[in-house]
Design a protein around this motif. Structure first.
Motif, mmCIF file in Angstrom:
data_model
loop_
_atom_site.group_PDB
_atom_site.id
_atom_site.type_symbol
_atom_site.label_atom_id
_atom_site.label_comp_id
_atom_site.label_asym_id
_atom_site.label_seq_id
_atom_site.Cartn_x
_atom_site.Cartn_y
_atom_site.Cartn_z
ATOM 1 N N LEU A 82 40.557 -12.428 -32.867
ATOM 2 C CA LEU A 82 40.970 -13.302 -33.723
ATOM 3 C C LEU A 82 40.552 -12.530 -35.084
ATOM 4 O O LEU A 82 39.216 -12.481 -35.519
ATOM 5 C CB LEU A 82 39.871 -14.493 -33.591
ATOM 6 C CG LEU A 82 39.513 -15.522 -34.524
ATOM 7 C CD1 LEU A 82 41.037 -16.407 -34.489
ATOM 8 C CD2 LEU A 82 38.489 -16.408 -34.444
ATOM 9 N N TYR A 85 40.153 -16.693 -38.751
ATOM 10 C CA TYR A 85 40.402 -18.072 -39.116
ATOM 11 C C TYR A 85 39.265 -18.584 -40.065
ATOM 12 O O TYR A 85 38.384 -18.050 -40.002
ATOM 13 C CB TYR A 85 40.473 -18.854 -37.651
ATOM 14 C CG TYR A 85 41.109 -20.207 -37.973
ATOM 15 C CD1 TYR A 85 40.413 -21.507 -38.132
ATOM 16 C CD2 TYR A 85 42.472 -20.263 -38.497
ATOM 17 C CE1 TYR A 85 41.174 -22.641 -38.071
ATOM 18 C CE2 TYR A 85 43.120 -21.370 -38.702
ATOM 19 C CZ TYR A 85 42.263 -22.845 -38.704
ATOM 20 O OH TYR A 85 43.025 -23.792 -38.930
ATOM 21 N N THR A 91 36.280 -26.389 -38.471
ATOM 22 C CA THR A 91 36.332 -25.506 -37.339
ATOM 23 C C THR A 91 35.372 -24.400 -37.430
ATOM 24 O O THR A 91 34.820 -24.056 -38.805
ATOM 25 C CB THR A 91 37.924 -24.689 -37.366
ATOM 26 O OG1 THR A 91 37.847 -24.139 -38.920
ATOM 27 C CG2 THR A 91 39.161 -25.815 -37.247
ATOM 28 N N HIS A 93 34.055 -20.193 -35.403
ATOM 29 C CA HIS A 93 34.346 -19.462 -34.325
ATOM 30 C C HIS A 93 33.188 -18.735 -33.885
ATOM 31 O O HIS A 93 32.215 -18.665 -34.761
ATOM 32 C CB HIS A 93 35.412 -18.609 -34.827
ATOM 33 C CG HIS A 93 35.223 -17.856 -36.072
ATOM 34 N ND1 HIS A 93 34.117 -16.859 -36.229
ATOM 35 C CD2 HIS A 93 35.394 -18.123 -37.626
ATOM 36 C CE1 HIS A 93 33.902 -16.544 -37.354
ATOM 37 N NE2 HIS A 93 34.763 -17.300 -38.191
#
Ligand SMILES: Cc1ncc(COP(=O)(O)O)c(CNc2cccc(C(=O)O)c2)c1O
Length: 459
Positions: A82, A85, A91, A93
């Motif tokens: 990843l 993001y 959101t 992570h």
């Protein structure tokens, strides 16, 4: 792998395209840049093959030392999985969550929440917006003014440069912005007069109280200071200073903010400078040692009361595209975990820090034009003075410092001249043998410096 060219070609291209920070471009391009091509441990290599000892850990930031393949491996794995993001729209992570959990573990008691940025300056600007928002939510929106210190350094953004006390920055860009005022720094050597250090520490803290009463406590949002002023020349306050600052802030209901961008992550032998000096801020700003400079990342730590107040205010309309960037967060996590699990911070406190301080003091006390030898952990300095007995400084503050710094550079040792203060802050992993090498090289340079001083009739 970056294309290989020779030094001359790189210099020419750099002069043609690259604008450097804090640089007189014309002057730099006359002499040409030094191309640093690789680094390992506490050493750099330039494009001419010179091996250079980095007594400044880059810019006070490479705490874990160069060449840690475990950090670059983490970066590659995270980037492959990843690369990016955001953390804006409900959101998150795993990398930023794991980092946040680890930071809450190493932070002083009561700091369980962090806000992420990309630099120390962004951390400072975030803090400025936070403290003003805090007082809005508390129903005291007129408490907007922040107090900083002359010769403090808090970055180069409009907020950070305004809060800092570097007048040469204020002159460029019509700074400081409204709502930022300054008090004198706790520089005992210059301002202590006939007071003991302990008396001066209290007196210097009381300058803040005077400013509070001058502006009006109902207008003051926060006092902001570096535990030890770094870029200002490693100004180490007397032991009585910070406890008195804290007492004053509590008395007048003012937030206390520590700027730990340099002092944080083991530099003083504690995780944070606030612990060394025995005070508890409400907020503290970090960057540099958070990732050891391997990737840009900063974090603002807020105590539980500030966190709950900000939360009570609903949306806090602030943040950056890269706040909590996955690769930077993953590398910072690996860095902080290594600083803890390899005992690197503990070793600064118990072993290599005391060793450095002892070698630093016993070596430089021998020189005629060196005084105010000082330091904590692995941040140390001394001041170049014209006359030790009278504490007379040299004329044209800063010129002598650069002359001295250039001698270090010519001997492949990087130290920093902040005015006529000579400072050092090496990677925390420096060995005793490397401390000896650094000190012995610096001593030879100082002997040459004092020879040149006399030859030029400057002393
Ligand atoms: C206490 C403090 N706060 C904020 C910043 C700003 O961080 P960023 O640069 O990441 O925006 C700093 C940075 N300190 C800093 C940065 C660059 C050079 C030097 C020097 O001493 O030459 C010092 C700092 O030392």
């Amino acid at each position: 792998m970056t294309q290989q060219r020779n030094t001359a070609a790189w210099r020419e291209m750099d002069a043609a395209h690259h604008l450097h920070p804090f640089t007189d471009t014309a002057s730099l391009n006359e002499q040409g840049v030094r191309m640093i091509t690789r680094a390992d441990g506490i050493y750099l290599w330039d494009s001419e093959g010179n091996k250079i000892m980095d007594g400044m850990a880059g810019l006070w930031c490479v705490n874990i030392g160069y060449g840690r393949k475990d950090l670059s491996d983490v970066a590659k794995r995270q980037m492959d999985e990843l690369a990016y993001y955001n953390t804006f729209f409900k959101t998150s992570h795993p990398a930023v969550v794991e980092l946040s959990h680890l930071l809450a573990e190493v932070a002083p008691q009561g700091f369980d929440h962090v806000f992420y940025t990309n630099s120390g300056s962004e951390s400072v600007d975030t803090m400025i917006r936070m403290v003003r928002r805090y007082w809005d939510v508390k129903g005291k929106p007129e408490k907007k003014t922040l107090i900083g210190r002359w010769n403090g350094y808090h970055g180069s953004t409009i907020g950070g440069a305004s809060l800092g006390g570097m007048s040469y920055m204020h002159e460029q860009g019509d700074l400081p912005i409204p709502g930022i005022v300054h008090v004198e720094q706790p520089w005992y050597y210059k301002h202590g007069k006939d007071m003991t250090p302990e008396e001066f520490g209290v007196a210097a803290a009381r300058w803040i109280e005077e400013k509070i009463l001058e502006v009006g406590a109902d207008k003051i949002a926060a006092f902001v200071g570096e535990p030890i002023q770094g870029a200002g020349g490693v100004i180490v306050p007397p032991s009585t200073y910070w406890p008195e600052v804290q007492r004053i802030c509590r008395q007048y209901d003012i937030l206390l903010v520590a700027d730990e961008v340099i002092c944080g992550f083991g530099r003083t032998g504690e995780w944070f400078g606030q612990t060394h000096f025995g005070f508890q801020p409400d907020i503290f700003t970090t960057a540099k040692g958070l990732s050891s400079g391997y990737l840009p990342i900063g974090a603002v730590f807020v105590n539980d009361e500030v966190a709950s107040t900000l939360a009570a205010g609903g949306d806090f309309n602030h943040g950056f595209t890269y706040s909590g960037h996955p690769v930077a967060a993953a590398v910072a996590h690996a860095n902080v975990k290594a600083l803890r699990d390899e005992g690197i911070v503990q070793r600064v406190k118990e072993d290599i820090g005391p060793y450095m301080q002892q070698r630093w003091r016993e070596t430089f006390s021998q020189f005629e034009h060196v005084d105010d030898i000082r330091g904590v952990g692995l941040i140390q300095a001394f001041t170049l003075v014209k006359n030790k007995a009278t504490r007379e400084l040299f004329d044209n503050w800063g010129e002598i410092g650069l002359m001295c710094r250039d001698i270090f550079f010519a001997n492949n040792l990087i130290m920093r001249a902040c005015g006529d203060h000579i400072v050092s802050a090496p990677p925390l992993v420096i060995s005793k043998a490397e401390v000896d090498q650094m000190i012995d090289t610096a001593a030879r340079c100082m002997a040459e410096f004092e020879r040149q001083l006399k030859a030029k009739g400057l002393a």
